[in-house]
Design a protein around this motif. Structure first.
Motif, PDB file in Angstrom:
ATOM      1  N   LYS A 120       3.116   5.930   4.648  1.00  0.00           N
ATOM      2  CA  LYS A 120       3.149   7.293   5.150  1.00  0.00           C
ATOM      3  C   LYS A 120       4.595   7.662   5.493  1.00  0.00           C
ATOM      4  O   LYS A 120       5.455   6.806   5.653  1.00  0.00           O
ATOM      5  N   HIS A 128       0.859  -1.182   0.000  1.00  0.00           N
ATOM      6  CA  HIS A 128       0.000   0.000   0.000  1.00  0.00           C
ATOM      7  C   HIS A 128       0.892   1.228   0.000  1.00  0.00           C
ATOM      8  O   HIS A 128       2.112   1.121   0.183  1.00  0.00           O
ATOM      9  N   LEU A 129       0.294   2.403  -0.200  1.00  0.00           N
ATOM     10  CA  LEU A 129       1.067   3.637  -0.171  1.00  0.00           C
ATOM     11  C   LEU A 129       1.420   3.969   1.275  1.00  0.00           C
ATOM     12  O   LEU A 129       0.539   4.215   2.097  1.00  0.00           O
ATOM     13  N   ARG A 165       0.954  11.039  -4.468  1.00  0.00           N
ATOM     14  CA  ARG A 165       0.865   9.579  -4.312  1.00  0.00           C
ATOM     15  C   ARG A 165       2.183   8.892  -4.689  1.00  0.00           C
ATOM     16  O   ARG A 165       2.199   7.707  -4.978  1.00  0.00           O
ATOM     17  N   ARG A 166       3.261   9.635  -4.660  1.00  0.00           N
ATOM     18  CA  ARG A 166       4.563   9.089  -5.023  1.00  0.00           C
ATOM     19  C   ARG A 166       5.529   9.176  -3.848  1.00  0.00           C
ATOM     20  O   ARG A 166       5.557  10.175  -3.133  1.00  0.00           O
ATOM     21  N   LEU A 215       6.664  12.170   0.964  1.00  0.00           N
ATOM     22  CA  LEU A 215       5.782  11.797  -0.131  1.00  0.00           C
ATOM     23  C   LEU A 215       5.508  13.014  -0.995  1.00  0.00           C
ATOM     24  O   LEU A 215       5.425  14.142  -0.501  1.00  0.00           O
TER      25      LEU A 215
END
Length: 526
Positions: A478, A475-476, A502-503, A499
């Motif tokens: 934090k 998942h992305l 979303r990268r 971050l």
């Protein structure tokens, strides 16, 4: 010559020839081992002299066989043991074989086999010939005694010995060539000589070992060695079926200090990587060349998010400012979005058009060169050669622009990153065990820098550090999230620092050594 009319004499002659050859094989093998120490030009001469001396010595011993028979009479006693002249010859010969065989075996095991050269060649030649003469004397005893015990005619004995030596002389060179080409056979033959020396020594002290036991042990060892040679030959055949490029790359990768990636039919034989031969910069470049053909375009191209492109709908002053700020010679010229490419413009020509005419002349734009992302890097290089320095656009199966590739991108894939004036390096070394890495960093070069083999996975679709971490997290993550890659001697901790939407934009990597712990390769996540 009445024996020539006796059929049993011919049978005895044939049997004796076979036995003489069998009894002379050990002599022949040791001669082959000894002449290996000579220069190639002298080996045949020493071999012929050695076997000729063996023939003369056996004929001479046969001529005085009556004296040999008397050698069995005891000469002196030592307690309950009696020693004859034959016993003393066997004891001395056994000691000589044990000493010489052990010395030869030690030299080969320790890897200190010396080869004579220069002025020492002739001296070494006669030293070897002298050793061959001593061996002939030792090995001739059993052959002569066998001849005396089998037949009654001296002519048959001499003829059998002459025929056997002649056959051995013809077969000596092929046998020598075979022995020299197979080091394990030399070790086996030296083991035979040690066994024979021990048997002669035991027989000299009155404890004869049945010859059948020795021959059975030797035959069993020869059979095992034959299977070993067949297995080695089959392994070489299998290895030759692999492409030469693959075998060469594997050898170079070993010199780079990396474990080559082996297929399921070639499992990795050792768990430790070999010693590194190349320096770091050499290792980066050589590894980059060897892995270039197997890399995807996605791993070397500039991704869509970092592509500098011009929108014809923008104000001319904004276009001039954008061209002036970017250190690029070519720009994709589009209308509305990057997917709507009109052409490829040269920076200095477009600046001139914007100054003189207030707009970009579409007639001066070059037709875009577009390739699919599945094209190999080698085919891409051919396309770049034909583009004459122009950038190449990369699209996916839906026609969307995924990125651009220039010749400098291919060069960076080989030699490492060359950041532009407006770029910061993807990998910043903070100290020997900590790095700050951009999420878009190339995994191949990061793997080389970290000296690990567990980042790149050709079966996965990622080629950057961000892709690697997204695959591991699932998942992305934090900012502040971390994961660990544990290896045998070190643990790598990947911590997400920043971050960008979303990268994953920035990651810190720390290496912690644990040389006294036994940790299997695995990935653990916090």
């Amino acid at each position: 010559m009445e024996w020539m009319l006796d059929p049993s004499a011919w049978v005895g002659l044939l049997t004796l020839v076979i036995l003489e050859i069998v009894l002379g094989i050990d002599n022949l093998i040791f001669i082959a081992i000894l002449v290996e120490k000579l220069p190639p030009a002298l080996r045949d001469r020493a071999r012929v002299i050695g076997l000729s001396l063996a023939l003369l010595m056996r004929l001479a011993l046969l001529s005085v066989m009556s004296w040999l028979i008397k050698l069995t009479d005891p000469l002196f006693f030592l307690g309950p043991l009696s020693f004859s002249g034959r016993d003393l010859i066997l004891i001395v010969g056994g000691f000589f074989l044990l000493f010489k065989g052990t010395l030869e075996l030690h030299e080969r095991v320790e890897g200190r086999i010396a080869h004579a050269s220069g002025s020492r060649m002739h001296a070494s030649f006669w030293v070897i010939v002298t050793q061959i003469v001593i061996l002939d004397a030792v090995f001739s005893i059993d052959a002569v005694i066998t001849a005396v015990g089998m037949v009654d005619h001296l002519a048959i004995m001499m003829l059998a010995v002459t025929i056997a030596i002649g056959i051995m002389l013809v077969a000596s060179k092929p046998l020598t060539r075979f022995v020299n080409a197979h080091p394990t056979v030399v070790i086996l033959c030296l083991g035979f000589l040690l066994t024979i020396g021990f048997s002669l020594l035991a027989e000299g002290f009155g404890f004869p070992i049945p010859k059948g036991y020795l021959y059975a042990a030797i035959a069993f060892s020869v059979a095992i060695e034959m299977l070993n040679q067949v297995a080695r030959r089959n392994m070489r055949k299998v290895d030759t079926r692999r492409p030469l490029r693959e075998r060469t790359a594997e050898g170079v990768l070993r010199m780079l200090g990396k474990r080559p990636l082996m297929g399921p039919e070639h499992p990795q034989q050792d768990s430790e990587a070999p010693a590194q031969v190349f320096g770091d910069e050499e290792r980066y470049m050589v590894s980059g060349v060897l892995t270039l053909a197997d890399r995807s375009i996605n791993s070397i191209m500039t991704p869509r998010t970092d592509v500098s492109w011009l929108d014809l709908d923008d104000d001319p002053s904004e276009l001039r400012e954008q061209i002036a700020k970017a250190p690029h010679s070519f720009f994709p010229v589009c209308r509305g979005s990057l997917d709507e490419v009109i052409g490829i413009g040269r920076a200095k020509e477009m600046i001139a058009d914007l100054i003189t005419q207030g707009s970009i002349r579409l007639s001066r734009l070059r037709d875009p060169i577009i390739v699919h992302e599945s094209i190999g890097v080698l085919r891409l290089m051919d396309t770049l050669k034909r583009s004459r320095g122009q950038l190449v656009l990369v699209t996916d199966e839906f026609g969307a622009i995924q990125g651009v590739v220039t010749p400098i991108d291919v060069f960076e894939a080989i030699a490492g990153e060359f950041p532009d004036e407006d770029e910061t390096p993807d990998i910043v070394i903070e100290n020997d065990n900590r790095w700050r890495v951009d999420g878009a960093a190339d995994l191949h070069h990061l793997e080389l820098l970290l000296n690990t083999d567990d980042l790149v996975d050709d079966e996965e679709g990622y080629s950057t550090l961000a892709g690697y971490l997204l695959e591991r997290f699932g998942h992305l993550p934090k900012a502040g999230d971390s994961c660990e890659l544990k290896q045998a001697h070190a643990t790598f901790t990947f911590t997400v620092l920043r971050l960008d939407g979303r990268r994953i934009a920035s990651v810190q990597i720390e290496r912690t050594y644990h040389p006294n712990e036994d940790i299997n390769d695995a990935s653990e996540y916090d």
